[in-house]
Design an enzyme around this catalytic site. Structure first.
Site, mmCIF file in Angstrom:
data_model
loop_
_atom_site.group_PDB
_atom_site.id
_atom_site.type_symbol
_atom_site.label_atom_id
_atom_site.label_comp_id
_atom_site.label_asym_id
_atom_site.label_seq_id
_atom_site.Cartn_x
_atom_site.Cartn_y
_atom_site.Cartn_z
ATOM 1 N N GLY A 88 39.222 -51.928 -60.729
ATOM 2 C CA GLY A 88 40.290 -51.714 -61.697
ATOM 3 C C GLY A 88 39.750 -51.711 -63.107
ATOM 4 O O GLY A 88 40.281 -52.400 -63.984
ATOM 5 N N THR A 89 38.696 -50.952 -63.338
ATOM 6 C CA THR A 89 38.008 -50.961 -64.635
ATOM 7 C C THR A 89 38.912 -50.584 -65.804
ATOM 8 O O THR A 89 38.704 -51.063 -66.914
ATOM 9 C CB THR A 89 36.784 -50.028 -64.609
ATOM 10 N N ARG A 90 39.927 -49.793 -65.568
ATOM 11 C CA ARG A 90 40.835 -49.403 -66.657
ATOM 12 C C ARG A 90 41.788 -50.525 -67.045
ATOM 13 O O ARG A 90 42.504 -50.438 -68.033
ATOM 14 C CB ARG A 90 41.616 -48.156 -66.267
ATOM 15 N N MET A 91 41.810 -51.587 -66.261
ATOM 16 C CA MET A 91 42.727 -52.694 -66.533
ATOM 17 C C MET A 91 42.150 -53.689 -67.542
ATOM 18 O O MET A 91 42.826 -54.612 -67.937
ATOM 19 C CB MET A 91 43.067 -53.434 -65.235
#
Length: 122
Positions: free
Chosen positions: A17-20
């Site tokens: 979930g790198t965009r989180m």
């Protein structure tokens, strides 16, 4: 024992979930105080599936700690995509000849009625 009509749910919850932003796995971010992955395991329970499986990966210990005790867990050591995640879970449903319902672990607004209609059509 193999059952031709068994219905198995597999939720993909291995990603970072790198965009989180941050270190928390995406499926552990909360909505209304509840981790996203629990919306999906609850959804699978409402569908009365014969088996519920969650594929974990990134920081898997944290994700597995919140899962209900009757949910099977498959560990995906390297996140190599959806097909690989299903391969990691395959030992938990290999003895089934039924239907596999593949879900993402971060879809809190998906409704049981929607999936039931899809399964009925299938």
């Amino acid at each position: 024992m193999t059952r031709d009509n068994e219905l198995i749910g597999v939720a993909l919850a291995a990603g970072k979930g790198t965009r989180m932003s941050g270190d928390l796995p995406k499926v552990l971010h909360t909505l209304a105080g509840k981790p996203l992955v629990l919306y999906v395991t609850d959804l699978m329970a409402r569908l009365n599936l014969d088996r519920r499986i969650v594929v974990t990966g990134y920081r898997h210990e944290m994700v597995e700690a919140v899962l209900p005790g009757d949910v099977g867990v498959a560990y995906q050591e390297q996140q190599l995509g959806t097909g690989h995640a299903v391969q990691c879970a395959a030992p938990l449903f290999r003895d089934s000849a039924g239907t596999l319902l593949l879900l993402y672990g971060d879809v809190p607004l998906l409704r049981a009625e929607t999936l039931r209609a899809m399964l009925d059509e299938h």
